[in-house]
Design a protein around this motif. Structure first.
Motif, PDB file in Angstrom:
ATOM      1  N   ILE A 200      53.769  -0.436  20.189  1.00 15.62           N
ATOM      2  CA  ILE A 200      53.294   0.903  20.577  1.00 15.62           C
ATOM      3  C   ILE A 200      52.471   0.797  21.872  1.00 15.62           C
ATOM      4  O   ILE A 200      52.670   1.570  22.812  1.00 15.62           O
ATOM      5  CB  ILE A 200      52.465   1.540  19.442  1.00 15.62           C
ATOM      6  CG1 ILE A 200      53.324   1.663  18.171  1.00 15.62           C
ATOM      7  CG2 ILE A 200      51.938   2.910  19.874  1.00 15.62           C
ATOM      8  CD1 ILE A 200      52.556   2.093  16.919  1.00 15.62           C
ATOM      9  N   GLN A 203      54.137   0.443  25.304  1.00 16.87           N
ATOM     10  CA  GLN A 203      54.728   1.664  25.847  1.00 16.87           C
ATOM     11  C   GLN A 203      53.632   2.660  26.238  1.00 16.87           C
ATOM     12  O   GLN A 203      53.687   3.287  27.297  1.00 16.87           O
ATOM     13  CB  GLN A 203      55.713   2.236  24.812  1.00 16.87           C
ATOM     14  CG  GLN A 203      56.830   1.232  24.532  1.00 16.87           C
ATOM     15  CD  GLN A 203      57.633   1.519  23.263  1.00 16.87           C
ATOM     16  OE1 GLN A 203      58.631   2.218  23.321  1.00 16.87           O
ATOM     17  NE2 GLN A 203      57.213   0.992  22.134  1.00 16.87           N
ATOM     18  N   TYR A 204      52.626   2.757  25.371  1.00 13.45           N
ATOM     19  CA  TYR A 204      51.517   3.693  25.586  1.00 13.45           C
ATOM     20  C   TYR A 204      50.710   3.326  26.838  1.00 13.45           C
ATOM     21  O   TYR A 204      50.345   4.198  27.633  1.00 13.45           O
ATOM     22  CB  TYR A 204      50.629   3.627  24.336  1.00 13.45           C
ATOM     23  CG  TYR A 204      49.413   4.515  24.320  1.00 13.45           C
ATOM     24  CD1 TYR A 204      49.504   5.858  23.951  1.00 13.45           C
ATOM     25  CD2 TYR A 204      48.153   4.000  24.623  1.00 13.45           C
ATOM     26  CE1 TYR A 204      48.372   6.664  23.899  1.00 13.45           C
ATOM     27  CE2 TYR A 204      47.020   4.801  24.567  1.00 13.45           C
ATOM     28  CZ  TYR A 204      47.143   6.133  24.216  1.00 13.45           C
ATOM     29  OH  TYR A 204      46.022   6.921  24.159  1.00 13.45           O
ATOM     30  N   SER A 213      55.115  11.551  24.415  1.00 12.30           N
ATOM     31  CA  SER A 213      55.324  10.236  23.786  1.00 12.30           C
ATOM     32  C   SER A 213      53.993   9.597  23.405  1.00 12.30           C
ATOM     33  O   SER A 213      53.879   8.926  22.372  1.00 12.30           O
ATOM     34  CB  SER A 213      56.078   9.304  24.745  1.00 12.30           C
ATOM     35  OG  SER A 213      57.366   9.800  25.006  1.00 12.30           O
ATOM     36  N   ASP A 214      52.971   9.787  24.249  1.00 17.05           N
ATOM     37  CA  ASP A 214      51.672   9.165  23.965  1.00 17.05           C
ATOM     38  C   ASP A 214      50.979   9.801  22.756  1.00 17.05           C
ATOM     39  O   ASP A 214      50.292   9.120  21.992  1.00 17.05           O
ATOM     40  CB  ASP A 214      50.753   9.263  25.193  1.00 17.05           C
ATOM     41  CG  ASP A 214      51.246   8.377  26.324  1.00 17.05           C
ATOM     42  OD1 ASP A 214      51.976   7.414  26.045  1.00 17.05           O
ATOM     43  OD2 ASP A 214      50.904   8.661  27.488  1.00 17.05           O
ATOM     44  N   SER A 217      52.581   8.297  19.867  1.00 22.71           N
ATOM     45  CA  SER A 217      52.092   6.919  19.720  1.00 22.71           C
ATOM     46  C   SER A 217      50.719   6.879  19.058  1.00 22.71           C
ATOM     47  O   SER A 217      50.449   6.032  18.203  1.00 22.71           O
ATOM     48  CB  SER A 217      51.997   6.239  21.094  1.00 22.71           C
ATOM     49  OG  SER A 217      53.279   5.993  21.591  1.00 22.71           O
ATOM     50  N   GLU A 218      49.842   7.786  19.467  1.00 19.74           N
ATOM     51  CA  GLU A 218      48.488   7.794  18.870  1.00 19.74           C
ATOM     52  C   GLU A 218      48.578   8.058  17.368  1.00 19.74           C
ATOM     53  O   GLU A 218      47.881   7.420  16.576  1.00 19.74           O
ATOM     54  CB  GLU A 218      47.613   8.845  19.567  1.00 19.74           C
ATOM     55  CG  GLU A 218      47.218   8.412  20.970  1.00 19.74           C
ATOM     56  CD  GLU A 218      46.558   9.521  21.794  1.00 19.74           C
ATOM     57  OE1 GLU A 218      46.402  10.660  21.279  1.00 19.74           O
ATOM     58  OE2 GLU A 218      46.198   9.254  22.959  1.00 19.74           O
ATOM     59  N   ILE A 256      59.307   6.466  21.599  1.00 18.87           N
ATOM     60  CA  ILE A 256      58.013   6.567  22.299  1.00 18.87           C
ATOM     61  C   ILE A 256      58.040   5.962  23.704  1.00 18.87           C
ATOM     62  O   ILE A 256      57.022   5.941  24.377  1.00 18.87           O
ATOM     63  CB  ILE A 256      56.845   5.977  21.462  1.00 18.87           C
ATOM     64  CG1 ILE A 256      57.066   4.501  21.151  1.00 18.87           C
ATOM     65  CG2 ILE A 256      56.628   6.792  20.203  1.00 18.87           C
ATOM     66  CD1 ILE A 256      55.811   3.811  20.616  1.00 18.87           C
ATOM     67  N   LYS A 260      58.351   7.049  29.843  1.00 21.29           N
ATOM     68  CA  LYS A 260      57.285   6.071  30.119  1.00 21.29           C
ATOM     69  C   LYS A 260      57.826   4.912  30.963  1.00 21.29           C
ATOM     70  O   LYS A 260      58.931   4.438  30.726  1.00 21.29           O
ATOM     71  CB  LYS A 260      56.789   5.465  28.795  1.00 21.29           C
ATOM     72  CG  LYS A 260      56.269   6.453  27.781  1.00 21.29           C
ATOM     73  CD  LYS A 260      54.888   6.984  28.105  1.00 21.29           C
ATOM     74  CE  LYS A 260      53.881   5.885  28.342  1.00 21.29           C
ATOM     75  NZ  LYS A 260      52.562   6.425  28.699  1.00 21.29           N
ATOM     76  N   LYS A 306      43.418   5.172  30.525  1.00 18.45           N
ATOM     77  CA  LYS A 306      44.282   5.126  29.338  1.00 18.45           C
ATOM     78  C   LYS A 306      43.586   4.428  28.172  1.00 18.45           C
ATOM     79  O   LYS A 306      43.670   4.864  27.023  1.00 18.45           O
ATOM     80  CB  LYS A 306      45.601   4.425  29.687  1.00 18.45           C
ATOM     81  CG  LYS A 306      46.751   4.787  28.779  1.00 18.45           C
ATOM     82  CD  LYS A 306      46.894   6.298  28.715  1.00 18.45           C
ATOM     83  CE  LYS A 306      47.977   6.743  27.775  1.00 18.45           C
ATOM     84  NZ  LYS A 306      49.295   6.555  28.372  1.00 18.45           N
ATOM     85  N   LEU A 310      42.704   5.819  24.409  1.00 16.94           N
ATOM     86  CA  LEU A 310      42.993   5.002  23.229  1.00 16.94           C
ATOM     87  C   LEU A 310      41.726   4.846  22.383  1.00 16.94           C
ATOM     88  O   LEU A 310      41.741   5.005  21.154  1.00 16.94           O
ATOM     89  CB  LEU A 310      43.509   3.630  23.679  1.00 16.94           C
ATOM     90  CG  LEU A 310      43.798   2.602  22.594  1.00 16.94           C
ATOM     91  CD1 LEU A 310      45.004   3.006  21.754  1.00 16.94           C
ATOM     92  CD2 LEU A 310      44.059   1.207  23.205  1.00 16.94           C
TER      93      LEU A 310
END
Ligand code: NZQ
Ligand code: ZN
Length: 388
Positions: A200, A203-204, A213-214, A217-218, A256, A260, A306, A310
């Motif tokens: 994950i 890609q994130y 997509s993010d 992912s979260e 995801i 990206k 980023k 996160l």
């Protein structure tokens, strides 16, 4: 979301406690001769082998068996599989196992009728697969790689100290019963969990646009963290095992990465470590993550932004009164706390690497250019040294 993409995932997936009952019906779509492939024998101890054989019998298939696929499967073992598949003229390959067995079956399926040497042609040169493909299906026994719903195949060549990947084809179908993962030993369970987290993050942690997509992912990361804690307490927690299994699939089935650039440097570093040590995949990733992520945070403003998201959205760090960098680092520290609680390898020494291997490991590590920082060779050595 600013990137362009194509999303296509052709694998049909059966999920749940009764999923295996679909196997005989699925097999009706393929020829009579099935090559049943598995690993070191865990499926014979936990009843999965019996369940699969019952379905194969119900479908009236002629079965040839190939066992002994090792974790980090080798090109020599692929050659053994190619010989058997050709001599027996098999119509279908059924992988029963984790990522190693499934990856292995894809490599055999795409190499048996390849006229060139598969290591050279696919793994070194990334030649296009044009030969006949033997269809593959799988029964997944351990959650982690996502191999059940992607085309990836990672193969090791010990004589060259290399571990490389190629994209063959997706399995046609995959059978996922979370109960099958109850017997996975803790060391492998947590390796799978961190592998999912790493997929994950690869890609994130790329790009700087606001991207759906993010957000997905979260959500996947939050689910993984909750279930990982439950499964450590009770390995037979169905709810947790099922969430982990499903998260693993979505972490690496193409969804995801939509829109990206993706990074994948932790995987390049981890694979290079494994090329020298044959260590367990997930643990090679955890061993290099901290040093690599600190380098990103120290060099790139986009990375800081980023990691800040996160930290707040996944690790619940409160940003008040802190600089962006402090928030980013606090999130990373919380993640490392979680990794330690799982029992992950936190350095490459624990994976069997030492100072004398660093140059060789760096030689085996391709450098990707789509992450927040493009590493130099000196950076690779620096990350590896800090990971010792
Ligand atoms: O060999 P058996 O006896 O089956 O035992 C395995 C093996 O020792 C055991 N195991 C699996 N299911 C079990 C079980 N033991 C008890 N009960 C069960 N239900 O677990 C051990 C590890 O299995 P393995 O298949 O090696 O693990 P994993 O699924 O993590 O696969 C790792 C391989 O996949 C590659 C890795 O590099 C590594 O070679 N990857 C594949 C990817 C892909 N296809 O997209 C991406 C990943 O990043 C990864 O690189
Ligand atoms: Zn991985």
């Amino acid at each position: 979301m600013t990137g362009n993409f194509t999303f296509h995932n052709p694998t049909k997936l059966y999920f749940g406690e009764e999923a295996i009952e679909n196997l005989s019906k699925e097999l009706e779509n393929y020829g009579n001769k099935v090559m049943l492939v598995y690993g070191g024998g865990s499926i014979k101890r936990n009843g999965i082998y019996e369940a699969v054989k019952k379905e194969l019998e119900k479908a009236g298939k002629t079965v040839v068996e190939l066992g002994g696929v090792m974790p980090n499967p080798t090109i020599d073992k692929v050659r053994e599989g190619m010989r058997m598949a050709k001599e027996e003229a098999v119509d279908f390959i059924l992988a029963v196992g984790g990522g190693s067995t499934i990856d292995y079956c894809k490599a055999v399926a795409g190499s048996t009728y390849c006229e060139a040497d598969p290591w050279e042609y696919y793994f070194n040169e990334w030649g296009e697969m044009t030969c006949r493909w033997i269809p593959v299906g799988c029964v997944l026994t351990m959650a982690g790689t996502g191999s059940e719903m992607n085309s990836g195949s990672v193969i090791s060549n010990h004589s060259e100290n290399r571990k490389k990947f190629y994209y063959f084809r997706n399995p046609d179908f995959a059978i996922l019963n979370p109960v099958y993962t109850y017997t996975v030993p803790q060391y492998q369970t947590v390796a799978g969990i961190y592998d999912i987290m790493s997929h994950i993050l690869e890609q994130y942690l790329s790009g700087n646009d606001d991207n759906t997509s993010d957000y997905i992912s979260e959500g996947l990361m939050r689910s993984l963290i909750v279930s990982s804690r439950k499964v450590l307490v009770n390995p037979e927690d169905y709810e947790a095992r099922s969430n982990i299994m499903w998260t693993a699939t979505w972490a690496l089935n193409g969804l995801i990465e939509c829109g990206k650039p993706t990074d994948w440097m932790v995987h390049m570093l981890g694979q290079a470590v494994a090329a020298y040590t044959d260590a367990t995949h997930g643990h090679t990733l955890s061993a290099v993550s901290g040093a690599y992520y600190r380098l990103l945070i120290s060099r790139s403003e986009d990375a800081v932004k980023k990691f800040c998201l996160l930290a707040q959205n996944v690790w619940d760090v409160r940003p008040e009164g802190k600089s962006a960098k402090e928030v980013a680092l606090e999130g990373l520290e919380r993640m490392e706390e979680w990794m330690r609680s799982l029992g992950m390898a936190m350095n490459i020494t624990d994976c069997g690497a030492d100072e004398s291997m660093l140059e060789g490991i760096a030689d085996a590590c391709p450098i990707n250019e789509s992450g927040y920082v493009v590493l130099s060779r000196a950076d690779v050595i620096d990350v590896l040294r800090k990971s010792l």
